[in-house]
Write an enzyme that holds these catalytic residues in place. Structure first.
Site, PDB file in Angstrom:
ATOM      1  N   ASN A  56      -0.462   6.744  -6.495  1.00 35.24           N
ATOM      2  CA  ASN A  56      -1.370   6.270  -5.436  1.00 35.24           C
ATOM      3  C   ASN A  56      -0.893   6.777  -4.073  1.00 35.24           C
ATOM      4  OD1 ASN A  56      -3.084   4.773  -3.774  1.00 35.24           O
ATOM      5  ND2 ASN A  56      -1.721   2.985  -3.830  1.00 35.24           N
ATOM      6  N   TYR A 115       0.722  -4.123 -15.925  1.00 34.65           N
ATOM      7  CA  TYR A 115       0.279  -2.767 -16.261  1.00 34.65           C
ATOM      8  C   TYR A 115      -0.613  -2.806 -17.498  1.00 34.65           C
ATOM      9  CZ  TYR A 115       3.781  -1.161 -12.927  1.00 34.65           C
ATOM     10  OH  TYR A 115       4.499  -0.957 -11.788  1.00 34.65           O
ATOM     11  N   GLU A 141       1.335 -11.909   1.059  1.00 31.55           N
ATOM     12  CA  GLU A 141      -0.010 -12.246   0.590  1.00 31.55           C
ATOM     13  C   GLU A 141      -0.040 -13.635  -0.040  1.00 31.55           C
ATOM     14  OE1 GLU A 141      -1.479  -9.167  -1.990  1.00 31.55           O
ATOM     15  OE2 GLU A 141      -1.341  -7.626  -0.427  1.00 31.55           O
ATOM     16  N   CYS A 143      -1.442  -0.947  -5.088  1.00 33.71           N
ATOM     17  CA  CYS A 143      -0.652  -0.710  -6.295  1.00 33.71           C
ATOM     18  C   CYS A 143       0.526  -1.679  -6.371  1.00 33.71           C
ATOM     19  CB  CYS A 143      -0.179   0.736  -6.357  1.00 33.71           C
ATOM     20  SG  CYS A 143       0.754   1.251  -4.925  1.00 33.71           S
ATOM     21  N   HIS A 144       0.860  -2.309  -5.227  1.00 31.17           N
ATOM     22  CA  HIS A 144       1.959  -3.282  -5.245  1.00 31.17           C
ATOM     23  C   HIS A 144       1.574  -4.557  -5.999  1.00 31.17           C
ATOM     24  CE1 HIS A 144      -0.486  -4.299  -1.672  1.00 31.17           C
ATOM     25  NE2 HIS A 144      -0.119  -5.547  -1.888  1.00 31.17           N
TER      26      HIS A 144
END
Ligand code: ZN
Length: 350
Positions: free
Chosen positions: A309, A286, A344, A317-318
């Site tokens: 979001n 952040y 991912e 946003c993850h």
């Protein structure tokens, strides 16, 4: 597009039971699931439980049922008796099959019924029944009922039947004019559970996991932001999103190209825009995100905007985590954040 008076004006109008506002707006009461005309004689609800609609049709689409006392569906002239008994019957049991033969046996001329519904609600009688069924189903989904139970409990004989009905809910596929003035919403299956996607004619404006508690609030924000109704349906952006999401979950897509529309404050837009620049398979803190948008001291506000979001996965946003390496929060549930990141990173490694 129908504009609403200011919230303040509407609150004043319904508190005063001002019947000159009847037909100008309708109010849905979330605690009861009922919608009323402003002059309804019933006890006035808490302002935080009220949702406003420019038309009765939109209140119906949002899953509210008409109040028995103030009969909001007959605002523009008295409803003929045969219509109100039909409307009440559908309200009690929207899952039943209302065939022409059935209507005739009840003394209702099917042609007249179709004409009346078309004129009053802008849809056929059958479409009205479907919208009531879907409205009820949507209401339960927002309350957190399992999707399968919802489908089975509303006369849909299977999960896929439900999704199909949801997509075909209003007969004709959304045409150009409808595209322009409403948000279409559709179900998308994913390995992490069903998602609800919303799209305007310009692009995807919402993607949320359906069990997310915020969904109700998100629908409200969307209606407010875009000033239009939300109706089940699909357009080309939704179709593209479905294809891209399938490829994403299969590990073959690293960059979404579907057009997006995400109105917000300038600050929120900066945050969401920056999120889109975080590469697939990577995470940032952040703190780093705040630094990147040029507001290093605004970590808390950045975290808040991140949480607001509306387009999960596509606006990633993850990929924002705590500086310590902990996951931080996630609206769709931390387990999903973990799975998305694992997916991912695993694909990035291979
Ligand atoms: Zn009422």
């Amino acid at each position: 597009m129908t504009a609403l008076p200011s919230t303040q004006e509407m609150e004043r109008a319904y508190r005063a039971r001002d019947n000159s506002y009847d037909g100008i707006f309708f109010m849905g009461v979330r605690s009861t699931g009922i919608f009323c005309r402003p002059s309804c004689p019933s006890r006035k609800p808490q302002p935080q439980n009220v949702e406003f609609f420019p038309t009765a049709r939109e209140a119906l689409f949002a899953g509210f049922r008409p109040c028995k006392r103030c009969k909001p569906l007959s605002v523009h002239g008295e409803t003929p008796g045969w219509i109100s008994s039909l409307v009440n019957r559908v309200g009690r049991d929207p899952g039943a099959r209302y065939t022409d033969a059935y209507l005739r046996s009840e003394g209702v001329d099917p042609v007249r019924a179709r004409r009346y519904f078309q004129k009053t609600f802008g849809m056929s009688f059958q479409a009205y029944c479907r919208s009531r069924r879907l409205g009820k189903a949507l209401e339960q989904i927002r309350l957190g009922v399992d999707l399968d139970d919802v489908a089975l409990g509303h006369g849909f004989n299977s999960h896929s039947g439900f999704r199909e009905a949801f997509a075909r809910a209003f007969g004709a596929p959304p045409g150009k004019s409808r595209d322009a003035d409403c948000i279409v919403v559709a179900w998308i299956q994913s390995p992490l559970g069903p998602l609800v996607a919303g799209a305007t004619s310009k692009g995807i404006c919402m993607l949320e996991f359906t069990d997310r508690r915020m969904l109700d609030e998100q629908f409200r924000t969307l209606r407010r932001r875009f000033g239009c109704a939300i109706v089940p349906g699909e357009n080309r952006h939704v179709a593209q999103l479905k294809t891209e999401l399938a490829a994403y979950f299969a590990g073959t897509l690293r960059q979404f190209t579907v057009p997006l529309e995400y109105p917000g404050t300038p600050f929120q837009q900066r945050v969401w825009g920056e999120l889109r620049r975080i590469p697939h398979g990577r995470t940032i803190s952040y703190e780093e995100l705040a630094r990147r948008i040029g507001s290093p001291s605004a970590q808390r506000a950045v975290g808040h905007a991140n949480g607001l979001n509306r387009i999960a996965i596509v606006i990633p946003c993850h990929r924002v985590v705590n500086k310590s390496g902990e996951l931080g929060g996630y609206g769709g549930g931390l387990w999903r954040k973990q799975k998305l990141l694992a997916l991912e990173q695993e694909k990035a490694a291979t």
